[in-house]
Design a protein around this motif. Structure first.
Motif, PDB file in Angstrom:
ATOM      1  N   ARG A 104       0.935  -1.052   0.007  1.00  0.00           N
ATOM      2  CA  ARG A 104       0.037   0.182   0.017  1.00  0.00           C
ATOM      3  C   ARG A 104       0.937   1.127  -0.102  1.00  0.00           C
ATOM      4  N   ALA A 105       0.604   2.192  -0.905  1.00  0.00           N
ATOM      5  CA  ALA A 105       1.387   3.436  -1.051  1.00  0.00           C
ATOM      6  C   ALA A 105       1.060   4.206   0.150  1.00  0.00           C
ATOM      7  N   THR A 106       2.158   4.702   0.866  1.00  0.00           N
ATOM      8  CA  THR A 106       1.999   5.497   1.992  1.00  0.00           C
ATOM      9  C   THR A 106       3.010   6.665   2.095  1.00  0.00           C
ATOM     10  N   TRP A 107       2.462   7.917   2.647  1.00  0.00           N
ATOM     11  CA  TRP A 107       3.370   9.215   2.863  1.00  0.00           C
ATOM     12  C   TRP A 107       4.533   9.024   4.382  1.00  0.00           C
ATOM     13  N   PHE A 108       5.565   9.408   4.003  1.00  0.00           N
ATOM     14  CA  PHE A 108       6.531   9.304   5.052  1.00  0.00           C
ATOM     15  C   PHE A 108       7.331  10.824   4.969  1.00  0.00           C
ATOM     16  N   ALA A 109       7.476  11.289   6.336  1.00  0.00           N
ATOM     17  CA  ALA A 109       8.033  12.349   6.381  1.00  0.00           C
ATOM     18  C   ALA A 109       9.626  12.120   6.825  1.00  0.00           C
ATOM     19  N   VAL A 110      10.532  12.530   5.907  1.00  0.00           N
ATOM     20  CA  VAL A 110      11.933  12.697   6.445  1.00  0.00           C
ATOM     21  C   VAL A 110      12.346  13.872   6.691  1.00  0.00           C
ATOM     22  N   ILE A 111      12.870  13.817   8.121  1.00  0.00           N
ATOM     23  CA  ILE A 111      13.341  14.654   8.797  1.00  0.00           C
ATOM     24  C   ILE A 111      14.786  14.834   9.151  1.00  0.00           C
ATOM     25  N   ASP A 112      15.590  15.568   8.609  1.00  0.00           N
ATOM     26  CA  ASP A 112      16.924  15.746   8.811  1.00  0.00           C
ATOM     27  C   ASP A 112      17.236  16.732  10.075  1.00  0.00           C
ATOM     28  N   LYS A 113      17.812  16.096  11.118  1.00  0.00           N
ATOM     29  CA  LYS A 113      18.030  17.112  12.308  1.00  0.00           C
ATOM     30  C   LYS A 113      19.682  17.226  12.300  1.00  0.00           C
ATOM     31  N   PRO A 114      19.962  18.519  12.339  1.00  0.00           N
ATOM     32  CA  PRO A 114      21.347  18.757  12.185  1.00  0.00           C
ATOM     33  C   PRO A 114      21.919  18.572  13.824  1.00  0.00           C
ATOM     34  N   GLY A 115      23.137  18.370  13.914  1.00  0.00           N
ATOM     35  CA  GLY A 115      23.727  18.384  14.990  1.00  0.00           C
ATOM     36  C   GLY A 115      23.838  19.514  15.609  1.00  0.00           C
ATOM     37  N   ARG A 116      23.815  19.438  17.054  1.00  0.00           N
ATOM     38  CA  ARG A 116      23.853  20.724  17.928  1.00  0.00           C
ATOM     39  C   ARG A 116      25.080  20.653  18.961  1.00  0.00           C
ATOM     40  N   ALA A 117      25.499  21.823  19.115  1.00  0.00           N
ATOM     41  CA  ALA A 117      26.496  21.893  20.318  1.00  0.00           C
ATOM     42  C   ALA A 117      25.961  21.368  21.618  1.00  0.00           C
ATOM     43  N   MET A 118      26.786  20.890  22.113  1.00  0.00           N
ATOM     44  CA  MET A 118      26.572  20.163  23.524  1.00  0.00           C
ATOM     45  C   MET A 118      26.141  21.389  24.460  1.00  0.00           C
ATOM     46  N   ALA A 119      26.852  22.417  24.545  1.00  0.00           N
ATOM     47  CA  ALA A 119      26.515  23.823  25.566  1.00  0.00           C
ATOM     48  C   ALA A 119      25.146  24.302  24.989  1.00  0.00           C
ATOM     49  N   ASP A 120      24.843  24.364  23.707  1.00  0.00           N
ATOM     50  CA  ASP A 120      23.299  24.481  23.523  1.00  0.00           C
ATOM     51  C   ASP A 120      22.308  23.581  23.877  1.00  0.00           C
ATOM     52  N   LEU A 121      22.615  22.497  23.803  1.00  0.00           N
ATOM     53  CA  LEU A 121      21.792  21.396  24.186  1.00  0.00           C
ATOM     54  C   LEU A 121      21.416  21.667  25.786  1.00  0.00           C
ATOM     55  N   LEU A 122      22.576  21.566  26.616  1.00  0.00           N
ATOM     56  CA  LEU A 122      22.341  21.988  28.029  1.00  0.00           C
ATOM     57  C   LEU A 122      21.837  22.781  28.568  1.00  0.00           C
ATOM     58  N   ALA A 123      22.079  24.299  27.725  1.00  0.00           N
ATOM     59  CA  ALA A 123      21.454  25.397  27.934  1.00  0.00           C
ATOM     60  C   ALA A 123      19.768  25.180  28.072  1.00  0.00           C
ATOM     61  N   GLU A 124      19.251  24.482  27.198  1.00  0.00           N
ATOM     62  CA  GLU A 124      17.887  24.278  27.149  1.00  0.00           C
ATOM     63  C   GLU A 124      17.451  23.027  28.315  1.00  0.00           C
ATOM     64  N   ALA A 125      18.553  22.136  28.526  1.00  0.00           N
ATOM     65  CA  ALA A 125      18.002  21.127  29.241  1.00  0.00           C
ATOM     66  C   ALA A 125      18.029  21.567  30.841  1.00  0.00           C
ATOM     67  N   ILE A 126      18.965  22.393  31.277  1.00  0.00           N
ATOM     68  CA  ILE A 126      18.944  22.840  32.670  1.00  0.00           C
ATOM     69  C   ILE A 126      17.784  23.754  33.132  1.00  0.00           C
ATOM     70  N   PRO A 127      16.988  24.658  32.427  1.00  0.00           N
ATOM     71  CA  PRO A 127      15.724  24.940  32.971  1.00  0.00           C
ATOM     72  C   PRO A 127      14.660  23.865  33.163  1.00  0.00           C
ATOM     73  N   ALA A 128      14.859  23.195  31.957  1.00  0.00           N
ATOM     74  CA  ALA A 128      13.735  21.983  31.766  1.00  0.00           C
ATOM     75  C   ALA A 128      14.022  21.011  33.336  1.00  0.00           C
ATOM     76  N   ILE A 129      15.018  20.799  33.517  1.00  0.00           N
ATOM     77  CA  ILE A 129      15.229  19.921  34.808  1.00  0.00           C
ATOM     78  C   ILE A 129      14.742  20.494  35.980  1.00  0.00           C
ATOM     79  N   VAL A 130      14.992  21.938  36.179  1.00  0.00           N
ATOM     80  CA  VAL A 130      14.776  22.642  37.389  1.00  0.00           C
ATOM     81  C   VAL A 130      13.169  22.930  37.240  1.00  0.00           C
ATOM     82  N   ARG A 131      12.647  22.970  36.284  1.00  0.00           N
ATOM     83  CA  ARG A 131      11.051  23.268  36.077  1.00  0.00           C
ATOM     84  C   ARG A 131      10.269  22.128  36.588  1.00  0.00           C
ATOM     85  N   ASP A 132      10.814  21.006  36.022  1.00  0.00           N
ATOM     86  CA  ASP A 132      10.123  19.670  36.184  1.00  0.00           C
ATOM     87  C   ASP A 132      10.488  18.899  37.179  1.00  0.00           C
ATOM     88  N   PHE A 133      11.310  19.464  38.159  1.00  0.00           N
ATOM     89  CA  PHE A 133      11.859  18.906  39.632  1.00  0.00           C
ATOM     90  C   PHE A 133      10.734  18.636  40.474  1.00  0.00           C
TER      91      PHE A 133
END
Length: 734
Positions: A104-133
């Motif tokens: 059966r013909a089916t649609w697929f979304a192909v999503i390319d996620k570029p790499g991110r600097a770890m510092a940028d990732l952690l900058a978003e993770a820290i507030p999330a950790i504190v908020r969800d604590f």
């Protein structure tokens, strides 16, 4: 690869919350890393009263670019479904790719996620950790606290250290920005401490008089308190919970020994220890041992708890220039607490336990069950029955009644009002001080036991009787008004009462019928209540024995006795253990297989056997219709002949062998069961293993000859019934 340091600083974090906070911090950090597809190396979480810290090792400097393919709706689906799929995944229609999925013909979304600097990732993770604590208790603060959307934390968040390698991870939470600066000890260090990286975090804090590793602080307190006591010729009373609590209260622990007035030693040692522990977080000590006389006798002559020395060990949070000043301050506070305890001790003894007991009429036990005084009367009646009529165990029913009548008296005393955990124990002390018999004092002291899995089980007859009566009253009372434990809810601790009952019966080898106990408790007609409680207890027995390696289905197979749930848990346990031992043998395993084969054939044929014919068909018992004794004898002989397996044809050898084996094994097993010798009953069943195997190998059950078929089905029914009189093998799994 590089290491990451996160410190979240606030005011005092309660010691009882710190272990959970460390686990929560690690869990949330792992959640953020897992979402980004990162597997960090070792993660270490630390806590002090003023900070939570986490070090994650071997983080990559950037995440890898990834391509994700998300399956969507089939080609030709409604536009709304396709547009919704595109919005959800952040793509447009022209970016969709068509794939074949199972034709059966089916649609697929192909999503390319570029790499991110770890510092940028952690900058978003820290507030999330504190908020969800998640904290057991938390607060909002400042101007932002007007909004229910503002940040909640255990205490106002005051500082964040976030370093990836030697670089600060920039983020901001509730007006607090991250950096590389922290604070040292509140009193021993002034000014800021600049952290270079995760590698020097613990070292620099130590220089600022902060031991950030909670386990190291605990070791300093544990070993230091023991050494401080030993240097004074004393023995520290070990208390690991107090070690952990003091570690959570200090950043630079210093154990110190102090002394209090010997006059306070007249107070029971448990009171002194609780006063020091609960109110002041102090350890207590035993005096030097001088020989067998170290365990003094209470006034009544029974051994008391081991004596305490007039010494305590406190844990200071500073390294004082003059430790004696710190010790003196702690001594004064403890003296005030001990003075209160001694006042309660002296005041309570001015009133007899019998007078205290009268006040129980003012305390409601349960709105449908009356007052505590009403409960005491029920317990006293049951305890007296247990030691006299039930003899479980034997004893003086007058003393049993007296002990039960006074067992709850200490609930209204000043001392138990201050320290509820001393209920029972203080009643024992007051009874002994009043000059009551030792057996009565001990029964009052220990009647709540056993409380936990590791608690000692009473063995003194009077104590066992009162303890059993107390637990049975809880079970009978609440079951009688329809209040039973459900799921995880058990507000009246009936499961704990059940386990306490089981351990008392097991440790003392008691044979107690719950049907009889229920009737002694509530009068004739309560046997059904006893059966209901017995069923509940057998369920708890299955849970208990599962931890000991006994399968739950062995309990289920053993709980029936004379057609109903056995009212004696000791008998259920003995049968289940014998059954388990039997089925672990080749004879037992093969017999079970033969039983299941026979039971399946009988079920398929809806065959009840001679024993079940009357019950199944409703046919009148032929002997009930005959008045002539001679005719009854003739009919009885014919029925016996039928039950013995008399047939109108020549049986095959395997049939005859099984018949002969049943003629011997069935009555032998029945006698063994009656004598409650379940091992012998299982041994009798073992003799059926070879005959039943041979029967199935060489005999055709569903023979074309109706007489042969009926006789062979009856023979299998006899085999099934012989097995069932020992245990219900139909309940056994596998």
């Amino acid at each position: 690869m590089t290491d990451f340091l996160l410190e979240l600083r606030s005011e005092e974090i309660p010691a009882r919350m710190q272990a959970g906070a460390r686990a929560e911090l690690e869990k949330l950090f792992r959640r953020e890393m897992d979402a980004a597809g990162i597997a960090p190396g070792d993660i270490t979480a630390w806590s002090t009263p003023r900070r939570l810290a986490l070090i994650a090792r071997d983080l990559p400097e950037a995440t890898k670019a990834v391509r994700e393919e998300v399956k969507g709706p089939p080609v030709g689906a409604p536009d709304a479904a396709i547009d919704g799929f595109c919005r959800k995944n952040g793509v447009t229609r022209d970016q969709l790719e068509e794939r074949d999925v199972k034709g059966r013909a089916t649609w697929f979304a192909v999503i390319d996620k570029p790499g991110r600097a770890m510092a940028d990732l952690l900058a978003e993770a820290i507030p999330a950790i504190v908020r969800d604590f998640s904290w057991p208790k938390s607060m909002r603060w400042g101007e932002a606290s007007r909004s229910t959307e503002s940040l909640r934390w255990v205490r106002p968040l005051s500082g964040i250290v976030a370093l990836l390698g030697d670089e600060v991870v920039d983020c901001e939470i509730h007006g607090v920005t991250s950096g590389a600066v922290t604070l040292g000890h509140r009193f021993h260090h002034s000014g800021d401490i600049t952290i270079g990286s995760a590698a020097d975090y613990a070292v620099k804090l130590r220089a600022g008089h902060v031991i950030v590793d909670h386990e190291e602080r605990a070791a300093i307190i544990r070993d230091g308190a023991a050494k401080t006591a030993a240097d004074a010729g004393l023995t520290l009373v070990e208390d690991e919970g107090l070690v952990a609590e003091n570690a959570g209260l200090t950043e630079w622990p210093v154990p110190l020994l102090g002394r209090f007035d010997e006059a306070y030693l007249d107070v029971p040692p448990e009171v002194i220890q609780l006063t020091a522990r609960v109110n002041q977080k102090y350890f207590v000590c035993h005096p030097p041992r001088t020989g067998e006389g170290d365990h003094p006798q209470d006034g009544g002559g029974a051994p008391s708890a081991e004596r305490l020395a007039n010494a305590f060990v406190c844990t200071a949070n500073i390294e004082a220039d003059d430790p004696a000043v710190v010790v003196e301050g702690n001594r004064k506070v403890l003296a005030a607490r001990l003075s209160d305890a001694r006042f309660f001790w002296e005041q309570d003894r001015k009133t007899s336990l019998a007078e205290h007991a009268k006040k129980l009429e003012r305390i409601t036990f349960h709105e449908k069950l009356g007052t505590v005084a009403d409960k005491v009367e029920r317990v006293a009646k049951l305890a007296a029955w247990l030691v006299s009529d039930a003899r479980a165990p034997n004893g003086d029913h007058n003393l049993a009644r007296q002990a039960a009548e006074l067992s709850k008296s200490d609930l209204v005393t000043e001392m138990v009002g201050e320290f509820p955990e001393l209920q029972g124990l203080m009643g024992g002390y007051y009874a002994r001080a009043e000059g009551l018999p030792d057996e009565v004092a001990n029964a009052i002291r220990d009647h709540y036991k056993p409380v936990g899995q590791d608690d000692a089980v009473p063995t003194a007859p009077l104590t066992v009787a009162v303890s059993l009566a107390d637990k049975l009253d809880n079970l009978f009372s609440f079951f009688n008004i329809g209040i039973l434990p459900t799921g995880s809810k058990d507000p009246f601790a009936l499961r704990r009462a059940a386990l306490g009952y089981l351990r008392l019966v097991q440790a003392n080898g008691l044979e107690l019928s719950l049907e009889q106990a229920a009737q002694a408790w509530g009068g004739l007609g309560r046997a059904k209540l006893g059966t209901q409680v017995a069923e509940f207890l057998s369920d708890r027995l299955a849970v208990q024995m599962k931890d000991q390696g006994v399968r739950h289905d062995y309990i289920a197979a053993s709980r029936e006795w004379a057609g109903q749930v056995d009212a004696r848990t000791d008998r259920i346990e003995a049968r289940a253990r014998a059954l388990g031992a039997f089925l672990d043998t080749p004879d037992g395993a093969n017999l079970l297989a033969g039983y299941k084969r026979a039971a399946n054939i009988l079920k398929k044929e809806d065959w009840h056997g001679i024993e079940g014919e009357i019950a199944h068909t409703g046919e009148e018992d032929p002997l009930a219709l005959v008045d002539d004794p001679d005719m009854k004898a003739v009919i009885d002989a014919k029925m016996a002949e039928r039950k013995a397996g008399a047939v109108s044809y020549t049986p095959e050898p395997a049939e005859s062998a099984l018949t002969e084996a049943l003629d011997t094994a069935a009555p032998t097993a029945a006698r063994a069961v009656e004598a409650e010798d379940f091992a012998a009953a299982m041994a009798a069943l073992a003799t059926l293993r070879a005959p039943i195997d041979a029967f199935f190998e060489s005999v055709t059950v569903n023979d074309a000859d109706p007489a042969k078929r009926a006789a062979r089905l009856n023979l299998l029914a006899r085999f099934r019934d012989a097995v069932h009189q020992v245990a219900d093998f139909s309940r056994i799994e596998g």
